[in-house]
Scaffold this motif. Structure first.
Motif, PDB file in Angstrom:
ATOM      1  N   LYS A 106       0.835  -1.203   0.000  1.00  0.00           N
ATOM      2  CA  LYS A 106       0.000   0.000   0.000  1.00  0.00           C
ATOM      3  C   LYS A 106       0.872   1.256   0.000  1.00  0.00           C
ATOM      4  CE  LYS A 106      -4.037  -2.136   2.152  1.00  0.00           C
ATOM      5  NZ  LYS A 106      -4.951  -2.107   1.003  1.00  0.00           N
ATOM      6  N   HIS A 121      -6.389  11.370  -0.813  1.00  0.00           N
ATOM      7  CA  HIS A 121      -6.730  11.843   0.521  1.00  0.00           C
ATOM      8  C   HIS A 121      -5.466  11.731   1.374  1.00  0.00           C
ATOM      9  CE1 HIS A 121      -7.451   7.602   0.007  1.00  0.00           C
ATOM     10  NE2 HIS A 121      -7.473   7.385   1.291  1.00  0.00           N
ATOM     11  N   TRP A 144      -7.690   5.517   9.432  1.00  0.00           N
ATOM     12  CA  TRP A 144      -7.546   4.085   9.180  1.00  0.00           C
ATOM     13  C   TRP A 144      -6.082   3.680   9.352  1.00  0.00           C
ATOM     14  CZ3 TRP A 144     -11.107   0.274   7.497  1.00  0.00           C
ATOM     15  CH2 TRP A 144     -12.424   0.727   7.410  1.00  0.00           C
ATOM     16  N   LYS A 146      -3.457   0.731   8.144  1.00  0.00           N
ATOM     17  CA  LYS A 146      -3.372  -0.352   7.160  1.00  0.00           C
ATOM     18  C   LYS A 146      -1.979  -0.967   7.128  1.00  0.00           C
ATOM     19  CE  LYS A 146      -6.813   1.693   4.138  1.00  0.00           C
ATOM     20  NZ  LYS A 146      -7.184   1.954   2.744  1.00  0.00           N
ATOM     21  N   GLU A 188      -4.287   6.438   7.196  1.00  0.00           N
ATOM     22  CA  GLU A 188      -5.031   7.076   6.111  1.00  0.00           C
ATOM     23  C   GLU A 188      -6.271   7.799   6.599  1.00  0.00           C
ATOM     24  OE1 GLU A 188      -4.809   4.206   2.539  1.00  0.00           O
ATOM     25  OE2 GLU A 188      -6.880   4.928   2.665  1.00  0.00           O
ATOM     26  N   GLU A 189      -6.503   8.955   6.030  1.00  0.00           N
ATOM     27  CA  GLU A 189      -7.697   9.761   6.335  1.00  0.00           C
ATOM     28  C   GLU A 189      -8.974   8.978   6.014  1.00  0.00           C
ATOM     29  OE1 GLU A 189      -7.615  13.255   3.869  1.00  0.00           O
ATOM     30  OE2 GLU A 189      -9.621  13.867   4.488  1.00  0.00           O
ATOM     31  N   PRO A 190      -9.978   9.050   6.885  1.00  0.00           N
ATOM     32  CA  PRO A 190     -11.224   8.328   6.601  1.00  0.00           C
ATOM     33  C   PRO A 190     -12.059   9.039   5.535  1.00  0.00           C
ATOM     34  CG  PRO A 190     -11.416   9.509   8.676  1.00  0.00           C
ATOM     35  CD  PRO A 190     -10.006   9.732   8.195  1.00  0.00           C
ATOM     36  N   GLU A 195     -18.841   2.860  -2.106  1.00  0.00           N
ATOM     37  CA  GLU A 195     -17.682   2.207  -2.721  1.00  0.00           C
ATOM     38  C   GLU A 195     -18.074   1.526  -4.016  1.00  0.00           C
ATOM     39  OE1 GLU A 195     -16.085   0.383   1.245  1.00  0.00           O
ATOM     40  OE2 GLU A 195     -14.824  -0.318  -0.405  1.00  0.00           O
ATOM     41  N   GLU A 286      -7.918   1.447  -2.777  1.00  0.00           N
ATOM     42  CA  GLU A 286      -6.904   0.406  -2.978  1.00  0.00           C
ATOM     43  C   GLU A 286      -6.872  -0.006  -4.438  1.00  0.00           C
ATOM     44  OE1 GLU A 286      -7.843  -3.506  -1.498  1.00  0.00           O
ATOM     45  OE2 GLU A 286      -9.924  -3.360  -2.147  1.00  0.00           O
TER      46      GLU A 286
HETATM   47  P1  AMP Z   1      -8.465  -1.662   1.687  1.00  0.00           P
HETATM   48  O1  AMP Z   1      -7.812  -2.966   2.004  1.00  0.00           O
HETATM   49  O2  AMP Z   1      -7.537  -0.514   1.691  1.00  0.00           O
HETATM   50  O3  AMP Z   1      -9.306  -1.712   0.464  1.00  0.00           O
HETATM   51  O4  AMP Z   1      -9.557  -1.447   2.830  1.00  0.00           O
HETATM   52  C1  AMP Z   1     -10.589  -2.391   3.030  1.00  0.00           C
HETATM   53  C2  AMP Z   1     -11.917  -1.703   3.247  1.00  0.00           C
HETATM   54  O5  AMP Z   1     -11.829  -0.812   4.361  1.00  0.00           O
HETATM   55  C3  AMP Z   1     -12.350  -0.827   2.088  1.00  0.00           C
HETATM   56  O6  AMP Z   1     -13.032  -1.557   1.103  1.00  0.00           O
HETATM   57  C4  AMP Z   1     -13.245   0.178   2.780  1.00  0.00           C
HETATM   58  O7  AMP Z   1     -14.528  -0.364   3.027  1.00  0.00           O
HETATM   59  C5  AMP Z   1     -12.572   0.380   4.109  1.00  0.00           C
HETATM   60  N1  AMP Z   1     -11.628   1.523   4.039  1.00  0.00           N
HETATM   61  C6  AMP Z   1     -10.307   1.454   3.798  1.00  0.00           C
HETATM   62  N2  AMP Z   1      -9.744   2.675   3.795  1.00  0.00           N
HETATM   63  C7  AMP Z   1     -10.716   3.554   4.046  1.00  0.00           C
HETATM   64  C8  AMP Z   1     -10.767   4.980   4.171  1.00  0.00           C
HETATM   65  N3  AMP Z   1      -9.660   5.739   4.051  1.00  0.00           N
HETATM   66  N4  AMP Z   1     -11.955   5.547   4.419  1.00  0.00           N
HETATM   67  C9  AMP Z   1     -13.075   4.793   4.560  1.00  0.00           C
HETATM   68  N5  AMP Z   1     -13.088   3.440   4.450  1.00  0.00           N
HETATM   69  C10 AMP Z   1     -11.930   2.825   4.194  1.00  0.00           C
END
Ligand code: AMP
Ligand code: GLY
Length: 423
Positions: A106, A121, A144, A146, A188-190, A195, A286
């Motif tokens: 990431k 963001h 968030w 990650k 990461e900023e929410p 989606e 992502e």
């Molecule tokens: P990712 O593995 O980065 O895709 O994150 C998995 C899930 O978490 C995403 O499909 C979103 O539902 C949620 N998510 C991840 N990052 C964010 C964010 N910055 N803001 C809001 N929801 C997020």
């Protein structure tokens, strides 16, 4: 053509099913496959070792005169399966390991996006726990956290409190709780919004998008309960207009491919952008270098083109000549999962009603298998997500009615599914 598909989930069943619809395919092998894939006529499931340097796969391809390999899941791509096939002279559709960093790191993706000037963001990357915690505490709202690397869907967390977030950062960065994947984190900023999954065939600096789709990640109706791999999906997404899809292609997918190419890397494989439609416009959550699961179970049935034609064009460097055609109407898939999913799915339950469900769907749908295997002539559960029941219809409502009608024939002890997919 003889094609080898790598993987054994619902996504790979959808790939195999779509390949079998091509006049140009006369044999499909799948490793490891599942009970539903094995029952398709013209398909052989094989158990190949999928660890680097992938000699087993290359040997199988030579021995069985395989013309083309299509890779379903991300892990073998990140560890270099496509590169190994290239070295062995076997055509392969799937990202080389460097392009697979889009999914495998990431931090790599965030840095590349910043370089490419893609709308972003807020984010920060950390390897040091103390610095990460200081940053986390300084945020006016909870962000968030990650894991940088592949974490089987468990790498993105919204902590319940600042203290919980700081504890998590210590566990990952110092305690090694997330293994190598969590030795680096992105904070990461929410974002808020809806989606959507924009999934494309990619080659060099060209993309050809499949129908935009949406999945339902939470276990329970009304988007409640724990996160899962996905409990259902639908396409096309009514959230995204054609103009917005084109904007995502222009502002995210193409600059990403150009930035990769600038670094000497060419992607030839699927590119999946997980996009949040925020009040400020689309933002990238992502990238994945594969089809989504369960998105594949709706976007491949909605694809009009012959899959082999598109994959072959990409491998031969002429994806730009392809005119992608999406079928009219809509597709909905509802996932049926085993008891205890996602925390601790129970295995070994006998699945009943599959034939009735298949005949209810006829030619306008399909029961895709994921965690199934055959035991004593019966099909039993062997994983968390067990089946994905897909139906086509003139609109989302009729497709979801038909998917639920077919699903109504299927049962096993403890089967779970959502009742509001695409509703
Ligand atoms: P990712 O593995 O980065 O895709 O994150 C998995 C899930 O978490 C995403 O499909 C979103 O539902 C949620 N998510 C991840 N990052 C964010 C964010 N910055 N803001 C809001 N929801 C997020
Ligand atoms: N359904 C989400 C994914 O495949 O990543």
């Amino acid at each position: 053509m003889r094609v080898l598909v790598i993987g054994g989930g619902g996504r790979e069943h959808a790939i195999v099913w779509k390949l079998l619809r091509s006049q140009r395919v006369n044999a499909v092998h799948c490793s490891p496959g599942n009970a539903g894939i094995a029952r398709e006529s013209g398909v052989e499931c094989v158990a190949l070792s999928l660890s680097a340097p992938f000699d087993d796969v290359a040997l199988h391809c030579r021995r069985e005169r395989v013309d083309l390999v299509i890779v379903g899941p991300e892990a073998p791509l990140v560890s270099g399966l496509a590169d190994a096939m290239e070295d062995a002279g076997i055509p392969c559709f799937g990202a080389c390991w460097q392009a697979a960093q889009l999914e495998g790191s990431k931090a790599f993706t965030r840095k590349l996006m910043a370089e490419a000037g893609v709308p972003s963001h807020g984010f920060e990357i950390f390897e040091d726990a103390k610095a990460a915690q200081d940053f986390y505490r300084s945020r006016p709202e909870r962000w968030w956290i990650k894991a940088d690397g592949l974490a089987a869907g468990k790498g993105a967390v919204m902590p319940g409190s600042v203290e919980e977030g700081c504890a998590l950062l210590a566990e990952w960065l110092e305690g090694g709780k997330m293994g190598e994947a969590g030795k680096r984190v992105v904070i990461e900023e929410p974002l808020t919004g809806t989606e959507v999954s924009v999934i494309a065939f990619a080659q060099g600096e060209t993309v050809r998008c499949l129908a935009p789709s949406q999945d339902h990640k939470r276990l329970l109706d009304g988007d409640q309960g724990p996160n899962t791999g996905g409990m259902g999906a639908f396409a096309p997404s009514p959230t995204l207009s054609e103009a917005q899809r084109a904007e995502i292609e222009r502002d995210f997918l193409l600059p990403t491919l150009r930035a990769l190419k600038k670094g000497g890397v060419e992607l030839c494989g699927f590119l999946y952008a997980g996009i949040m439609m925020t009040p400020k416009g689309p933002r990238l959550l992502e990238y994945n270098v594969r089809l989504g699961d369960p998105e594949a179970q709706v976007i491949l049935p909605m694809m009009e083109n012959d899959l082999i034609d598109v994959v072959e064009a990409a491998i031969q460097g002429r994806l730009a000549d392809v005119d992608m055609r999406v079928k009219p109407g809509a597709a909905v898939t509802v996932v049926a999962a085993s008891e205890g999913y996602p925390a601790s799915p129970r295995k070994g339950d006998i699945i009943e009603g599959l034939a009735e469900a298949e005949s209810a769907l006829g030619d306008d749908g399909k029961v895709f298998h994921a965690g199934t295997k055959e035991a004593d002539g019966k099909i039993v559960t062997s994983g968390g997500r067990v089946l994905a029941v897909t139906a086509l219809g003139s609109d989302l409502r009729s497709a979801s009615d038909r998917a639920y009608e077919a699903l109504g024939h299927i049962r096993w002890p403890g089967m779970q599914h959502r009742s509001d997919i695409a509703r």
